[in-house]
Design a protein around this motif. Structure first.
Motif, mmCIF file in Angstrom:
data_model
loop_
_atom_site.group_PDB
_atom_site.id
_atom_site.type_symbol
_atom_site.label_atom_id
_atom_site.label_comp_id
_atom_site.label_asym_id
_atom_site.label_seq_id
_atom_site.Cartn_x
_atom_site.Cartn_y
_atom_site.Cartn_z
ATOM 1 N N GLY A 166 -9.292 -1.579 6.784
ATOM 2 C CA GLY A 166 -10.229 -1.166 5.744
ATOM 3 C C GLY A 166 -11.667 -1.546 6.042
ATOM 4 N N THR A 181 -6.766 -4.061 -0.036
ATOM 5 C CA THR A 181 -6.822 -2.941 0.921
ATOM 6 C C THR A 181 -7.701 -3.275 2.128
ATOM 7 N N LYS A 182 -8.195 -4.514 2.180
ATOM 8 C CA LYS A 182 -9.053 -4.906 3.310
ATOM 9 C C LYS A 182 -8.614 -6.285 3.780
ATOM 10 N N HIS A 240 0.833 -1.208 0.000
ATOM 11 C CA HIS A 240 0.000 0.000 0.000
ATOM 12 C C HIS A 240 0.875 1.269 0.000
ATOM 13 N N ILE A 253 -6.057 3.436 4.588
ATOM 14 C CA ILE A 253 -6.616 2.197 5.155
ATOM 15 C C ILE A 253 -6.768 2.382 6.661
#
Length: 434
Positions: free
Chosen positions: A381, A360-361, A194, A331
């Motif tokens: 996230g 992202t989660k 990220h 995030i």
């Protein structure tokens, strides 16, 4: 009238003052050398990013203090004389107290790097750091590149701040994956990706050797320890953790370790002297918590607890189940209970890790593999409800119960319509193959 003096106007000191005033008519003085009025330290980054002005970070109007008879004294305490109960200030002033609360917070760690005190080197903890950053990195013309040293939560905030003004950032992290002393590897590696996706030059397993100066004593470049590479830059952010800000009591009779030593009632070894917040160090750690906790909400809880004691209702500090929240760029991160990294988890701790395909989660659920008892959860996230996890930890629920009842902890209804079935199905699959 009894005079309570509080050194430090952060969340711990101010909460103590407010609650003493709710409970009593004692004389209260808050001493600070940083700012005239209390502000939300965690909001400093949003001022630089243009989301708010400094006055928006002050939860109370300036008249609040006088109305509530809380005296404010701006000054730097040089020494504390506990026998005569006197504070001595750098400018020669003195102040008498009946009871003293030390709430002086933290300061950024410095490890003796050559050049660490040059112009353009700063932490990101105090109001003065923000002013410093505004001077040395107002835009990408003045600051062609910034180097951040240390991969914690303050480091990632500073990277996001500089990124918001299109200032190129090189991020030196000595670990081989971001924050992997705290996060399990699946999460840590997702955060690595990220950070890089935000065009930040993340250098893992990399240490700083020295900071070099130009002819005016300003930052010119940094040298990498491992390779000798020189990286030109105008700003260096030192974010390799914080330490208790207690130099002014080192020569007093107050017992210190890394922080000011306190018992469960936040009392020091000296009668009528107490310590709270980032600068307080428990003699015996509470459960799995660290002896020093530089966390906003524990500072607030200590302030509330100590105010009761100072007003005649002596009660023990009991922080309850661990929780925390932060942001890694865009995030959001939350943790409830205990989810340890591979480096520090015990043999009985097992993890269930789920990550969404958009990278992202994710969630990691920790449980005892012998008893199936739920130990904690990390979410990235995804927003969850603190009160629900707090209750499940108190009730000592097993991991199957938690996984099957996750919708109850759901903060954002949108989330579950998308991912709930996927998470549960992945969890059940793991059970069948385990």
């Amino acid at each position: 009238m009894e005079h309570i003096v509080i050194i430090g106007n952060g969340i711990s000191g101010v909460t103590t003052a407010r609650h003493i005033r709710k409970l009593s008519d004692k004389r209260i003085t808050i001493v600070s050398a940083e700012t005239d009025y209390f502000f939300s330290r965690t909001a400093l980054m949003y001022i630089y990013m243009g989301h708010m002005k400094f006055e928006h970070t002050q939860p109370y109007e300036n008249w609040f203090w006088e109305k509530n008879r809380i005296e404010l004294k701006k000054g730097y305490v040089k020494t504390v004389e506990t026998t005569s109960k006197t504070l001595h200030f750098a400018n020669g002033d003195t102040l008498q107290y009946d009871k003293l609360v030390i709430a002086t917070g933290s300061k950024p760690n410095k490890f003796g790097w050559p050049g660490q005190d040059l112009n353009g080197v700063m932490g990101m903890y105090h109001k003065q750091d923000l002013d410093n950053l505004e001077e040395h990195a107002p835009n990408n013309k003045v600051c062609k590149r910034a180097v951040i040293v240390g991969g914690g939560l303050i480091g990632i905030e500073l990277a996001e701040m500089l990124n918001s003004r299109s200032i190129p950032v090189t991020f030196l992290v000595r670990e081989d994956s971001f924050w992997n002393g705290v996060l399990p590897s699946g999460e840590s590696e997702m955060i690595n990706r990220h950070i890089k996706n935000h065009n930040i030059d993340l250098r893992l397993s990399t240490n700083l050797r020295e900071i070099k100066a130009d002819e005016n004593g300003k930052v010119k470049s940094v040298i990498i320890e491992e390779t000798g590479e020189e990286i030109e830059c105008n700003v260096v952010g030192l974010t390799a953790g914080v330490s208790p800000n207690i130099d002014f009591i080192k020569d007093s009779e107050i017992e210190t370790g890394r922080g000011v030593k306190v018992n469960r009632f936040l009392e020091t070894n000296i009668k009528d002297v107490y310590a709270i917040g980032d600068c307080a160090e428990q003699h015996e750690a509470i459960g799995n918590r660290r002896p020093i906790e530089a966390v906003w909400y524990t500072g607030r809880m200590m302030g509330e607890t100590l105010a009761q004691t100072l007003c005649g209702n002596r009660i023990e500090y009991k922080p309850g189940h661990w929780f925390n929240s932060a942001k890694f760029m865009d995030i959001e991160y939350q943790t409830y209970g205990w989810v340890f990294s591979e480096r520090s988890k015990q043999d009985t701790e097992a993890h269930f890790h789920w990550r969404h395909k958009d990278d992202t989660k994710c969630i990691t659920v920790a449980y005892n593999k012998d008893t199936n008892k739920f130990l904690g959860i990390n979410t990235f996230g995804i927003r969850m409800r603190h009160d629900v996890f707090d209750r499940w930890l108190t009730e000592e629920r097993d991991v199957d119960y938690v996984m099957n009842n996750l919708p109850e902890a759901n903060f954002d209804p949108e989330f579950y319509s998308h991912y709930e079935a996927e998470i549960l199905s992945a969890y059940n699959q793991k059970l069948q193959t385990a």
